[in-house]
Design a protein around this motif. Structure first.
Motif, PDB file in Angstrom:
ATOM      1  N   ASN A 166       4.978  -4.358   6.567  1.00 42.86           N
ATOM      2  CA  ASN A 166       4.263  -4.835   7.745  1.00 42.86           C
ATOM      3  C   ASN A 166       4.927  -4.245   8.978  1.00 42.86           C
ATOM      4  OD1 ASN A 166       6.383  -6.544   8.611  1.00 42.86           O
ATOM      5  ND2 ASN A 166       5.544  -8.283   7.472  1.00 42.86           N
ATOM      6  N   LEU A 167       4.287  -4.380  10.124  1.00 39.88           N
ATOM      7  CA  LEU A 167       4.785  -3.739  11.337  1.00 39.88           C
ATOM      8  C   LEU A 167       6.074  -4.374  11.855  1.00 39.88           C
ATOM      9  CD1 LEU A 167       1.392  -3.156  13.175  1.00 39.88           C
ATOM     10  CD2 LEU A 167       2.712  -1.529  11.824  1.00 39.88           C
ATOM     11  N   GLN A 168       6.258  -5.640  11.579  1.00 36.36           N
ATOM     12  CA  GLN A 168       7.459  -6.314  12.073  1.00 36.36           C
ATOM     13  C   GLN A 168       8.682  -6.005  11.209  1.00 36.36           C
ATOM     14  OE1 GLN A 168       7.051 -10.513  12.597  1.00 36.36           O
ATOM     15  NE2 GLN A 168       9.162 -10.798  13.254  1.00 36.36           N
ATOM     16  N   ASP A 169       8.548  -6.118   9.878  1.00 33.66           N
ATOM     17  CA  ASP A 169       9.695  -5.995   8.978  1.00 33.66           C
ATOM     18  C   ASP A 169       9.851  -4.615   8.345  1.00 33.66           C
ATOM     19  OD1 ASP A 169      10.106  -8.711   9.439  1.00 33.66           O
ATOM     20  OD2 ASP A 169       8.755  -9.257   7.784  1.00 33.66           O
ATOM     21  N   ILE A 191       0.866  -7.807  13.437  1.00 37.08           N
ATOM     22  CA  ILE A 191       2.305  -7.594  13.279  1.00 37.08           C
ATOM     23  C   ILE A 191       2.814  -8.171  11.957  1.00 37.08           C
ATOM     24  CG2 ILE A 191       4.567  -8.208  14.251  1.00 37.08           C
ATOM     25  CD1 ILE A 191       3.214  -8.091  17.002  1.00 37.08           C
ATOM     26  N   HIS A 192       2.241  -9.271  11.511  1.00 36.32           N
ATOM     27  CA  HIS A 192       2.699  -9.943  10.292  1.00 36.32           C
ATOM     28  C   HIS A 192       1.864  -9.580   9.063  1.00 36.32           C
ATOM     29  CE1 HIS A 192       5.188 -12.330  12.949  1.00 36.32           C
ATOM     30  NE2 HIS A 192       4.113 -12.615  13.672  1.00 36.32           N
ATOM     31  N   GLU A 193       0.808  -8.844   9.262  1.00 35.33           N
ATOM     32  CA  GLU A 193      -0.097  -8.490   8.156  1.00 35.33           C
ATOM     33  C   GLU A 193       0.604  -7.535   7.189  1.00 35.33           C
ATOM     34  OE1 GLU A 193      -3.590  -8.620   5.979  1.00 35.33           O
ATOM     35  OE2 GLU A 193      -3.111  -9.785   7.762  1.00 35.33           O
ATOM     36  N   ASP A 194       0.554  -7.836   5.892  1.00 32.62           N
ATOM     37  CA  ASP A 194       1.122  -6.944   4.887  1.00 32.62           C
ATOM     38  C   ASP A 194       0.113  -5.845   4.543  1.00 32.62           C
ATOM     39  OD1 ASP A 194       3.497  -8.279   4.718  1.00 32.62           O
ATOM     40  OD2 ASP A 194       3.030  -9.339   2.854  1.00 32.62           O
ATOM     41  N   PHE A 195       0.618  -4.628   4.519  1.00 34.35           N
ATOM     42  CA  PHE A 195      -0.187  -3.475   4.128  1.00 34.35           C
ATOM     43  C   PHE A 195       0.397  -2.910   2.850  1.00 34.35           C
ATOM     44  CE2 PHE A 195      -0.710  -3.733   8.715  1.00 34.35           C
ATOM     45  CZ  PHE A 195      -2.073  -3.546   8.868  1.00 34.35           C
ATOM     46  N   TYR A 196      -0.465  -2.343   2.027  1.00 36.95           N
ATOM     47  CA  TYR A 196      -0.037  -1.735   0.774  1.00 36.95           C
ATOM     48  C   TYR A 196      -0.427  -0.263   0.799  1.00 36.95           C
ATOM     49  CZ  TYR A 196       0.600  -6.490  -0.809  1.00 36.95           C
ATOM     50  OH  TYR A 196       1.023  -7.783  -0.933  1.00 36.95           O
ATOM     51  N   LEU A 197       0.510   0.564   0.430  1.00 33.66           N
ATOM     52  CA  LEU A 197       0.274   1.993   0.375  1.00 33.66           C
ATOM     53  C   LEU A 197       0.560   2.445  -1.049  1.00 33.66           C
ATOM     54  CD1 LEU A 197      -0.266   4.649   1.948  1.00 33.66           C
ATOM     55  CD2 LEU A 197       2.199   4.817   2.238  1.00 33.66           C
ATOM     56  N   LEU A 202      -9.816  -7.137  14.269  1.00 32.92           N
ATOM     57  CA  LEU A 202      -9.702  -8.592  14.294  1.00 32.92           C
ATOM     58  C   LEU A 202      -8.242  -9.021  14.376  1.00 32.92           C
ATOM     59  CD1 LEU A 202     -11.026 -11.403  14.020  1.00 32.92           C
ATOM     60  CD2 LEU A 202     -10.769 -11.152  11.549  1.00 32.92           C
ATOM     61  N   LYS A 203      -7.395  -8.404  13.545  1.00 34.04           N
ATOM     62  CA  LYS A 203      -5.972  -8.762  13.539  1.00 34.04           C
ATOM     63  C   LYS A 203      -5.288  -8.366  14.851  1.00 34.04           C
ATOM     64  CE  LYS A 203      -5.890 -10.259   9.248  1.00 34.04           C
ATOM     65  NZ  LYS A 203      -5.393 -11.513   8.767  1.00 34.04           N
ATOM     66  N   CYS A 204      -5.701  -7.263  15.449  1.00 35.23           N
ATOM     67  CA  CYS A 204      -5.142  -6.860  16.750  1.00 35.23           C
ATOM     68  C   CYS A 204      -5.569  -7.839  17.833  1.00 35.23           C
ATOM     69  CB  CYS A 204      -5.598  -5.449  17.118  1.00 35.23           C
ATOM     70  SG  CYS A 204      -4.740  -4.152  16.231  1.00 35.23           S
ATOM     71  N   PHE A 205      -6.803  -8.263  17.752  1.00 39.16           N
ATOM     72  CA  PHE A 205      -7.348  -9.167  18.770  1.00 39.16           C
ATOM     73  C   PHE A 205      -6.584 -10.495  18.814  1.00 39.16           C
ATOM     74  CE2 PHE A 205     -10.413 -12.472  20.068  1.00 39.16           C
ATOM     75  CZ  PHE A 205     -10.698 -12.015  21.338  1.00 39.16           C
ATOM     76  N   ASN A 206      -6.272 -11.036  17.622  1.00 38.49           N
ATOM     77  CA  ASN A 206      -5.574 -12.336  17.611  1.00 38.49           C
ATOM     78  C   ASN A 206      -4.053 -12.202  17.421  1.00 38.49           C
ATOM     79  OD1 ASN A 206      -5.209 -11.892  14.875  1.00 38.49           O
ATOM     80  ND2 ASN A 206      -6.763 -13.365  14.216  1.00 38.49           N
TER      81      ASN A 206
END
Length: 173
Positions: free
Chosen positions: A143-146, A113-119, A105-109
């Motif tokens: 996130n992928l951008q920062d 790139i701005h979505e925060d991921f937690y590891l 869904l996030k790739c589609f829209n």
């Protein structure tokens, strides 16, 4: 609980095998010799043959009123362990499905790139009495951008190490 455990399917197969061999003129001195000779045949026996002897073993168990369930040395039934494993696998599969759907869904829209991921990563010294003795813990937010935005890392003092686990702790890599 009976003094002797009820016989298993292989025992009944060995008795039958021993009698067949006696008729052919082959004699064994003890059950260990019979087990050695019958073992390979039992492993390769087709299901209908095995079922016959498994039924005999089941009847023997029923004679002693023993449950069909088998237990580990800690008293947990294998059926319960299998249920827990299946539940964990199902939960993992559900999580993976949810993650894939969110990413799609996030790739589609374009919001990925701005979505925060937690590891999160946790290392442990040893597992003692079904509990993990935690050594360190790390959480990253990125996130992928920062790239990495925040991080938290902690070395944890385990306190008193349970008796008998010091070697496990020392050799843990």
């Amino acid at each position: 609980m009976p003094k002797k455990q009820p016989r298993n399917a292989f025992y009944f197969y060995m008795q039958d095998f021993k009698e067949e061999q006696r008729i052919k003129g082959i004699h064994y001195n003890n059950m260990a010799e019979v087990a050695e000779a019958a073992g390979p045949l039992w492993r390769d026996a087709p299901p209908p043959v095995r079922t016959k002897f498994e039924e005999k073993a089941k009847k023997e168990k029923q004679k002693y009123n023993l449950p069909d369930m088998k237990y580990t040395s800690t008293g947990i039934s294998y059926a319960e362990l299998e249920r827990q494993e299946k539940e964990a696998k199902d939960a993992e599969a559900s999580e993976l499905k949810d993650i894939k759907n969110i990413v799609k869904l996030k790739c589609f829209n374009g919001a990925i790139i701005h979505e925060d991921f937690y590891l999160m990563d946790v290392n442990f010294f040893c597992k003692a009495n079904n509990e993990y003795l935690i050594a360190e813990s790390t959480v990253l937010r990125f996130n992928l951008q920062d790239g990495i935005k925040d991080q938290y890392h902690e070395i944890i003092n385990p306190g008193q190490i349970p008796v008998g686990y010091a070697y496990d702790v020392k050799t843990r890599q």
